[in-house]
Design an enzyme around this catalytic site. Structure first.
Site, PDB file in Angstrom:
ATOM      1  N   GLY A 209     -18.600 -21.910  69.846  1.00  0.00           N
ATOM      2  CA  GLY A 209     -18.685 -22.779  71.029  1.00  0.00           C
ATOM      3  C   GLY A 209     -19.073 -24.179  70.609  1.00  0.00           C
ATOM      4  O   GLY A 209     -18.939 -24.552  69.443  1.00  0.00           O
ATOM      5  N   ASN A 210     -19.527 -24.974  71.548  1.00  0.00           N
ATOM      6  CA  ASN A 210     -19.988 -26.325  71.220  1.00  0.00           C
ATOM      7  C   ASN A 210     -21.084 -26.742  72.195  1.00  0.00           C
ATOM      8  O   ASN A 210     -21.403 -26.002  73.127  1.00  0.00           O
ATOM      9  CB  ASN A 210     -18.810 -27.309  71.219  1.00  0.00           C
ATOM     10  CG  ASN A 210     -18.124 -27.347  72.560  1.00  0.00           C
ATOM     11  OD1 ASN A 210     -18.678 -27.822  73.544  1.00  0.00           O
ATOM     12  ND2 ASN A 210     -16.905 -26.818  72.621  1.00  0.00           N
ATOM     13  N   HIS A 211     -21.629 -27.927  71.963  1.00  0.00           N
ATOM     14  CA  HIS A 211     -22.819 -28.347  72.729  1.00  0.00           C
ATOM     15  C   HIS A 211     -22.514 -28.953  74.098  1.00  0.00           C
ATOM     16  O   HIS A 211     -23.423 -29.444  74.759  1.00  0.00           O
ATOM     17  CB  HIS A 211     -23.596 -29.404  71.931  1.00  0.00           C
ATOM     18  CG  HIS A 211     -24.240 -28.877  70.698  1.00  0.00           C
ATOM     19  ND1 HIS A 211     -25.181 -27.874  70.719  1.00  0.00           N
ATOM     20  CD2 HIS A 211     -24.071 -29.193  69.389  1.00  0.00           C
ATOM     21  CE1 HIS A 211     -25.575 -27.610  69.492  1.00  0.00           C
ATOM     22  NE2 HIS A 211     -24.898 -28.396  68.657  1.00  0.00           N
ATOM     23  N   SER A 212     -21.266 -28.953  74.533  1.00  0.00           N
ATOM     24  CA  SER A 212     -20.963 -29.611  75.811  1.00  0.00           C
ATOM     25  C   SER A 212     -21.759 -28.977  76.955  1.00  0.00           C
ATOM     26  O   SER A 212     -21.804 -27.754  77.096  1.00  0.00           O
ATOM     27  CB  SER A 212     -19.458 -29.490  76.100  1.00  0.00           C
ATOM     28  OG  SER A 212     -19.215 -29.900  77.417  1.00  0.00           O
ATOM     29  N   ALA A 277     -14.642 -29.771  76.680  1.00  0.00           N
ATOM     30  CA  ALA A 277     -14.657 -29.717  75.212  1.00  0.00           C
ATOM     31  C   ALA A 277     -14.100 -28.348  74.832  1.00  0.00           C
ATOM     32  O   ALA A 277     -14.849 -27.407  74.573  1.00  0.00           O
ATOM     33  CB  ALA A 277     -16.075 -29.910  74.706  1.00  0.00           C
TER      34      ALA A 277
END
Ligand code: CTP
Length: 400
Positions: A209-212, A277
């Site tokens: 995943g990512n930090h969005s 994102a």
């Protein structure tokens, strides 16, 4: 923003009535003309003197004045208003409204009202969950009234659960949205916004995943709805909340789910803003069972996900406006311009990670908007204001 709008505020016997003067103040501050009508029991929770002082009008409670017999006409009030809001709405008055009982001035006014009616339930969680109450909520909505959803939180009984009246600031937003649908610069437009991250499963408990946080995309959806657009918001996993008025929210987890939801709404959307994102890669073969540690190195093969925005760009019609986002760490402007062309966008919003007021999870952002004619750099500001800049650019592009 509400200058000249005539709003009838109905107040019933619920402890949340203590918040009603704050709502009146917020409305009056924005230029609305507010007439309060209360049930007799509501007087036990908040005084008519307080409400007449903040609204600038005598409060209506009885069908006629006992001292001189003069009539408070429910028909006149029902005709006068542009909008009726009943907040808080108790279980008792809700039941009466749902069944056409008209034994006080608020109820006769409700029945006579020609304008749209919003209602904000407020009661203890057990009363709220009771099948009768839920049936009455559904009945009121089936009759064309609009629900301002009760919130989950601490209740006057000391219990915690669903049944709290929505906060006055949020009710004000609902009222803004309502008027934007007829008065806003984007009235009649359908918009599609993607927001947040996507999570791609490695196994049942882990993901790529990512930090969005989704904050930017949510702010854009809100700003579009505040201009009267009918917004579909497709969002990856996030804790954020949205007002349901003007925004239809679709929650997804993976890039593939986001692609499906976005593509289903795209054809009807005149305005599309892709701020999500989206994960560019996903594990090729997610494990059906939790991967156990072995002490050895672990290699997970990642394969590309589908570029949703690229496909939207390929299928874009002349009557559609398409906006993308770019987050770059090197050659920012050059790379963003490449994406603008490759993805067939009308403009692209370049996010900077180099400014300490910009980035994941923050409430502020710093952007440059790049289109085929040039670019404009903006100061770092609150994400709600950044969203406003983006929406103003959308409006300017639609006018071209
Ligand atoms: N995007 C998308 N689908 C993807 C990846 C990105 O729709 N699978 C969209 C994003 O929502 C954003 C834009 O494409 O509006 C740019 O995303 P970004 O990740 O910065 O660019 P990429 O095209 O993925 O290129 P790169 O990772 O090489 O920078």
């Amino acid at each position: 923003m509400l200058s000249g709008k005539k709003i009838l505020l109905g107040i019933t016997g619920s402890i949340a009535a203590y918040k009603a003067p704050m709502l009146v103040r917020l409305l009056v501050k924005e230029g609305a003309d507010v007439q309060v009508v209360m049930t007799p029991v509501a007087k036990d929770f908040v005084t008519p003197l307080t409400l007449s002082t903040v609204s600038g009008h005598p409060v209506m409670i009885e069908p006629f004045e006992p001292s001189d017999g003069s009539w408070n006409s429910h028909v006149d009030m029902g005709n006068w208003a542009d909008l009726m809001v009943i907040a808080p709405l108790s279980a008792n008055t809700m039941g009466k409204m749902a069944h056409g009982i008209a034994d006080n001035l608020l109820l006769t006014t409700y029945l006579a009202a020609k304008c749209p009616v919003y209602f904000a339930p407020a009661m203890d969680l057990d009363m709220f969950q009771h099948p009768t109450t839920q049936e009455n909520v559904n009945k009121l909505m089936a009759h064309g009234n609009k629900l301002i959803e009760a919130q989950v939180g601490e209740l006057a009984s000391g219990l915690t659960g669903a049944g709290r009246m929505e906060e006055p600031e949020q009710i004000l937003q609902v009222i803004h949205r309502h008027f934007a649908i007829t008065d806003g610069k984007l009235k009649g437009h359908k918009a599609l916004v993607s927001a947040g991250p996507t999570f791609e499963a490695i196994d049942p408990v882990r993901f790529v995943g990512n930090h969005s946080s989704g904050k930017m995309g949510f702010a854009i959806a809100e700003a579009l709805a505040n201009q009267g657009a009918d917004v579909t918001l497709v969002t990856g996993p996030t804790q954020l909340k949205t007002l349901s008025v003007g925004i239809t929210r679709i929650d997804v987890t993976t890039a593939a789910e986001m692609q499906q939801a976005v593509e289903e709404s795209y054809e009807k959307a005149g305005i599309t803003v892709m701020s999500a994102a989206v994960s560019d890669y996903k594990p090729e073969n997610p494990s059906p069972e939790k991967i156990k540690k072995t002490g050895e190195d672990l290699t997970i093969k990642l394969v590309p996900t589908h570029d949703i925005l690229q496909t939207l760009g390929k299928n874009k019609r002349n009557d559609q406006l398409l906006v993308g986002f770019a987050l770059e760490t090197t050659d920012e402007h050059k790379n963003a311009r490449k994406k603008l062309d490759n993805k067939n966008l009308d403009f692209i919003v370049l996010n900077s990670l180099k400014d300490n007021k910009a980035g994941f999870g923050k409430d502020t952002n710093k952007i440059t908007i790049i289109d085929h004619a040039g670019e404009k750099e903006y100061e770092a500001k609150a994400k709600s204001e950044v969203a406003e800049d983006i929406v103003q650019t959308v409006i300017a592009h639609l006018a071209k």
